[in-house]
Design an enzyme around this catalytic site. Structure first.
Site, PDB file in Angstrom:
ATOM      1  CG  ASP A 138      24.319   4.188  37.986  1.00 12.70           C
ATOM      2  OD1 ASP A 138      24.284   3.436  37.007  1.00 12.70           O
ATOM      3  OD2 ASP A 138      25.180   4.104  38.893  1.00 12.70           O
ATOM      4  CG  ASP A 198      23.608  -0.954  47.692  1.00  9.87           C
ATOM      5  OD1 ASP A 198      23.435   0.276  47.594  1.00  9.87           O
ATOM      6  OD2 ASP A 198      24.468  -1.566  47.037  1.00  9.87           O
ATOM      7  CG  ASP A 238      29.308   3.368  36.203  1.00 16.68           C
ATOM      8  OD1 ASP A 238      28.834   3.841  37.268  1.00 16.68           O
ATOM      9  OD2 ASP A 238      29.612   2.177  36.090  1.00 16.68           O
TER      10      ASP A 238
HETATM   11  P1  ATP Z   1      30.440   1.719  41.479  1.00 15.28           P
HETATM   12  O1  ATP Z   1      29.790   1.964  40.118  1.00 15.28           O
HETATM   13  O2  ATP Z   1      31.450   2.697  41.887  1.00 15.28           O
HETATM   14  O3  ATP Z   1      30.879   0.304  41.651  1.00 15.28           O
HETATM   15  P2  ATP Z   1      27.774   2.180  42.399  1.00 15.28           P
HETATM   16  O4  ATP Z   1      27.278   2.590  43.756  1.00 15.28           O
HETATM   17  O5  ATP Z   1      27.480   3.087  41.266  1.00 15.28           O
HETATM   18  O6  ATP Z   1      29.299   1.911  42.578  1.00 15.28           O
HETATM   19  P3  ATP Z   1      26.399   0.183  40.869  1.00 15.28           P
HETATM   20  O7  ATP Z   1      26.572  -1.290  40.935  1.00 15.28           O
HETATM   21  O8  ATP Z   1      26.784   0.918  39.646  1.00 15.28           O
HETATM   22  O9  ATP Z   1      27.187   0.754  42.134  1.00 15.28           O
HETATM   23  O10 ATP Z   1      24.890   0.469  41.232  1.00 15.28           O
HETATM   24  C1  ATP Z   1      24.293   1.743  41.119  1.00 15.28           C
HETATM   25  C2  ATP Z   1      23.355   1.989  42.288  1.00 15.28           C
HETATM   26  O11 ATP Z   1      22.306   1.023  42.289  1.00 15.28           O
HETATM   27  C3  ATP Z   1      24.018   1.858  43.650  1.00 15.28           C
HETATM   28  O12 ATP Z   1      24.617   3.055  44.056  1.00 15.28           O
HETATM   29  C4  ATP Z   1      22.838   1.493  44.531  1.00 15.28           C
HETATM   30  O13 ATP Z   1      22.093   2.631  44.874  1.00 15.28           O
HETATM   31  C5  ATP Z   1      21.986   0.640  43.627  1.00 15.28           C
HETATM   32  N1  ATP Z   1      22.300  -0.803  43.765  1.00 15.28           N
HETATM   33  C6  ATP Z   1      23.219  -1.503  43.058  1.00 15.28           C
HETATM   34  N2  ATP Z   1      23.241  -2.785  43.436  1.00 15.28           N
HETATM   35  C7  ATP Z   1      22.338  -2.924  44.403  1.00 15.28           C
HETATM   36  C8  ATP Z   1      21.869  -4.009  45.196  1.00 15.28           C
HETATM   37  N3  ATP Z   1      22.400  -5.226  45.057  1.00 15.28           N
HETATM   38  N4  ATP Z   1      20.887  -3.769  46.099  1.00 15.28           N
HETATM   39  C9  ATP Z   1      20.345  -2.534  46.226  1.00 15.28           C
HETATM   40  N5  ATP Z   1      20.740  -1.481  45.532  1.00 15.28           N
HETATM   41  C10 ATP Z   1      21.711  -1.644  44.619  1.00 15.28           C
HETATM   42 MG    MG Z   2      27.829   2.837  39.197  1.00 12.99          MG
END
Ligand code: ATP
Ligand code: MG
Length: 459
Positions: free
Chosen positions: A75, A156, A73
């Site tokens: 962001d 994170d 997805d």
């Molecule tokens: P995926 O969607 O592939 O699981 P993602 O990195 O996009 O991985 P998401 O959960 O969609 O993960 O979160 C989007 C972004 O928000 C992350 O890349 C990170 O930068 C930030 N983020 C998400 N969760 C946390 C957290 N618990 N603490 C700090 N930053 C976070």
């Molecule tokens: Mg994501």
């Protein structure tokens, strides 16, 4: 792709932890192209920039595209507040409380837009409704807005803190995330213990990304996990359920499971299963690993996977000990089995809130294990028509692959599904002649065996 990404970019030798000036990679210095990105994400960024806000594509999608992986997805991060974002789009909804976001809908695709957030120091004991921590430092609400630089620091992992501007085609890197992508490392931004205390789910995210990307967890990022893993016990069970699905339904369940064990993260999520694993590593380890492998294969083949089956497998090994306990207190086998199943599901829901739409079919898969041995008369045909038959049969095969002895029940059912009607009648007739395959129910009556649906059969 990666080669091009790093060809023209030189990495600083010294790491500066609280640097405010980002590395800037121009279009020629990285492999990401505007055309790779969802056109909806690009149009959201464009619209926000035209309205005078800063806006970038950020997070997992930038990371994945740099690694040639198709993002799940998209962001977007912006200087606009959620209300300002909503005002710019017709199909936008503000969601979340702990962490307010805007979902912009384009048909079935959703672009998630988050406002830049600032870190809020732990010792700040104001009663702000925007940022709330509990006594162990966990962030309960995180709605303090900040600058782009603040936003990068509060993310994170370094690999998740890359900002791509599709209009200038530049990547902004505040945390040496590109360096860590090159070295295939999952590294927390900031001081690891504090960052895990703020949000213990980051421990699970560390192993999830390591498994998904085939990265190592950087040493300082990995080190405190063992000691802090018990913090997961106090996390909201609904959030942990969501996280467990991401852990095991992301296509890398097997590797994720190994990493969870390695970092002592499995026990706080699945306490009863972890105890069973410690008691009987051979059988329980095989069953759980095989369940993970099967899940990964189904996902790779584009087949559907249900959390009900996954949870049925994860909790199955915890049943026999509980059944035995209840029987020792004088409860007959069948009620003991029912009560043990109920208790185990209830206890697990305290850790990972399993919604009823999954826990009910999960119990039905277990019940099937009691019914599959009972095939006489019309029973076999009725079972075949049961909507839960397929899952129950697959689960039986899983148990057998872990070494449970079922008297060839799996093979019998495989054959029964393949043959025609007259052969089926013959198979049923044969059953009355051979006691041994009539299933655990008969045996249990006369003997000491406690349950047909128990791991005891494997011993
Ligand atoms: P995926 O969607 O592939 O699981 P993602 O990195 O996009 O991985 P998401 O959960 O969609 O993960 O979160 C989007 C972004 O928000 C992350 O890349 C990170 O930068 C930030 N983020 C998400 N969760 C946390 C957290 N618990 N603490 C700090 N930053 C976070
Ligand atoms: Mg994501």
């Amino acid at each position: 792709m990666l080669k091009k990404l790093f060809q023209s970019f030189r990495f600083p030798l010294r790491r500066l932890p609280h640097r405010r000036v980002p590395d800037v990679l121009t279009a020629r210095q990285h492999s990401l192209q505007r055309g790779d990105i969802s056109r909806y994400a690009v149009s959201v960024v464009e619209r926000l920039q035209q309205a005078g806000y800063q806006a970038y594509v950020v997070g997992g999608c930038v990371r994945d595209l740099l690694l040639d992986i198709e993002p799940k997805d998209y962001d977007v991060a912006t200087s606009a507040t959620p209300e300002q974002v909503r005002a710019e789009f017709r199909n936008a909804r503000v969601i979340g409380r702990r962490f307010k976001l805007v979902h912009v809908h384009f048909g079935r695709e959703i672009i998630e837009v988050a406002t830049f957030r600032a870190d809020h120091p732990q010792d700040e004991d104001d009663e702000s409704p925007l940022a709330v921590r509990n006594e162990s430092g966990r962030i309960l609400r995180d709605n303090v807005y900040g600058t782009l630089e603040d936003d990068a620091q509060r993310r994170d992992f370094t690999i998740n803190a890359l900002y791509y501007d599709p209009l200038t085609e530049r990547i902004l890197d505040h945390t040496h995330g590109v360096h860590d992508i090159r070295n295939r490392l999952v590294r927390l931004i900031g001081e690891p213990t504090q960052r895990y205390q703020e949000d213990p789910v980051r421990m699970l995210r560390a192993v999830r990304f390591a498994a998904k990307l085939g990265f190592d967890v950087e040493r300082h990022t990995a080190e405190p996990i063992r000691q802090l893993a018990p913090l997961l016990r106090d996390m909201p069970a609904s959030r942990l359920f969501d996280e467990v699905l991401k852990l095991f339904l992301g296509g890398q369940a097997e590797q994720t499971f190994e990493l969870l064990l390695e970092h002592d993260l499995f026990a706080p999520l699945f306490p009863a299963s972890a105890e069973a694993l410690a008691r009987d590593p051979q059988y329980v380890g095989t069953l759980l690993r095989q369940a993970m492998i099967n899940t990964d294969i189904r996902i790779a083949e584009g087949k559907p996977v249900t959390p009900a089956f996954l949870f049925a497998a994860l909790l199955w090994p915890a049943l026999p000990a509980r059944v035995q306990q209840l029987q020792a207190q004088g409860m007959p086998p069948i009620p003991a089995m029912q009560e043990a199943a109920h208790d185990i599901v209830w206890e697990q829901c305290q850790r990972t809130a399993i919604p009823k739409r999954f826990s009910i079919p999960m119990r039905e898969i277990w019940d099937m294990q009691e019914r599959l041995p009972r095939r006489q008369g019309r029973r076999a045909d009725l079972l075949l028509e049961n909507p839960r038959f397929r899952a129950g049969y697959d689960f039986l095969l899983l148990r057998e692959s872990a070494g449970e002895k079922t008297g060839g029940l799996g093979d019998w059912w495989t054959r029964y599904q393949e043959v025609g009607d007259s052969e089926r009648r013959a198979m049923i007739r044969d059953l009355s002649g051979e006691k041994s395959s009539s299933g655990p129910r008969k045996r249990r009556r006369g003997g000491r065996r406690r349950t047909g649906a128990g791991a005891a059969d494997s011993e």
